[in-house]
Design a protein around this motif. Structure first.
Motif, short mmCIF file in Angstrom:
data_model
loop_
_atom_site.label_atom_id
_atom_site.label_comp_id
_atom_site.label_asym_id
_atom_site.label_seq_id
_atom_site.Cartn_x
_atom_site.Cartn_y
_atom_site.Cartn_z
N ILE A 176 1.01 -1.37 -0.09
CA ILE A 176 0.24 -0.05 -0.16
C ILE A 176 0.60 1.19 -0.04
N LYS A 177 0.62 2.59 -0.72
CA LYS A 177 1.58 3.80 -0.78
C LYS A 177 0.28 4.57 -0.33
N ASP A 213 -3.15 5.85 -1.46
CA ASP A 213 -4.18 4.69 -2.21
C ASP A 213 -4.99 4.72 -1.07
N VAL A 221 -6.98 -2.57 -2.40
CA VAL A 221 -6.34 -1.38 -2.68
C VAL A 221 -6.16 -0.89 -3.87
N GLU A 222 -6.82 0.56 -3.91
CA GLU A 222 -7.04 1.22 -5.01
C GLU A 222 -6.01 2.09 -5.34
#
Length: 129
Positions: A38-39, A42, A128-129
Motif C-alpha cells: 500500500i502507498k 491509496d 487497495v485502489e
C-alpha cells in the motif's frame, strides 16, 4: 514511546512474533499479501478487530458487514495504523500493536477506550485502489 514495556510484556505473554517498526509500532504479519505494498494516497479497505491490551474487544468491522476504508497518509485513522498500512499489501492479515501516543493518546474514545490506551488491531487488507 509510551507503554513500550507494556507492549513488550503483552507480546511475550501472548507468544506473538512481532517486529518493532521505526515508528514504534509492533507488527506481526500472519499472512503475506499479494502484489505491491500500500502507498500513501491509496484507498485501503480493511476488516479489523481492535482490542485493549487486556484483550477487551472494543470494536470490529465484521459486525457491520463491511470493511473500513481510508486514504492512506491523510490521517483518516490513528497515526500508528496510518503509518503501518504501507508495510502491508492486498490480502495481508496482520496484528498491529500500537502504543497509546500513536493511538488516541490522552483522549478517551467513546466509552470503550480509556485515555492512554495501547491498542491491538487484527486487520485483513481486502482492497487497495
Amino acid at each position: 514511546v509510551l507503554n513500550d514495556s507494556l507492549l513488550q510484556q503483552y507480546i511475550t505473554d501472548k507468544n506473538i512474533t512481532a517486529s518493532k517498526t521505526n515508528l514504534g509500532v509492533y507488527l506481526s504479519v500472519n499472512q503475506q499479501g499479494k502484489g505491491r505494498n500500500i502507498k500513501g494516497e491509496d484507498k485501503a479497505s480493511f476488516h479489523y478487530k481492535v482490542y485493549l491490551i487486556n484483550d477487551t474487544l472494543v470494536d470490529e468491522s465484521y459486525k457491520r458487514g463491511e470493511p473500513f476504508s481510508c486514504i492512506v497518509g491523510r490521517g483518516g485513522v490513528i497515526e500508528g495504523l496510518d503509518k503501518t498500512l504501507p508495510l502491508l499489501s492486498l490480502g495481508a492479515k496482520a496484528t498491529i500493536l500500537i502504543p497509546s501516543d500513536l493511538a488516541y493518546g490522552e483522549k478517551r474514545m467513546g466509552r470503550a477506550i480509556p485515555p492512554n490506551s495501547s491498542l491491538r488491531f487484527d486487520i485483513e487488507v481486502v482492497g487497495v485502489e
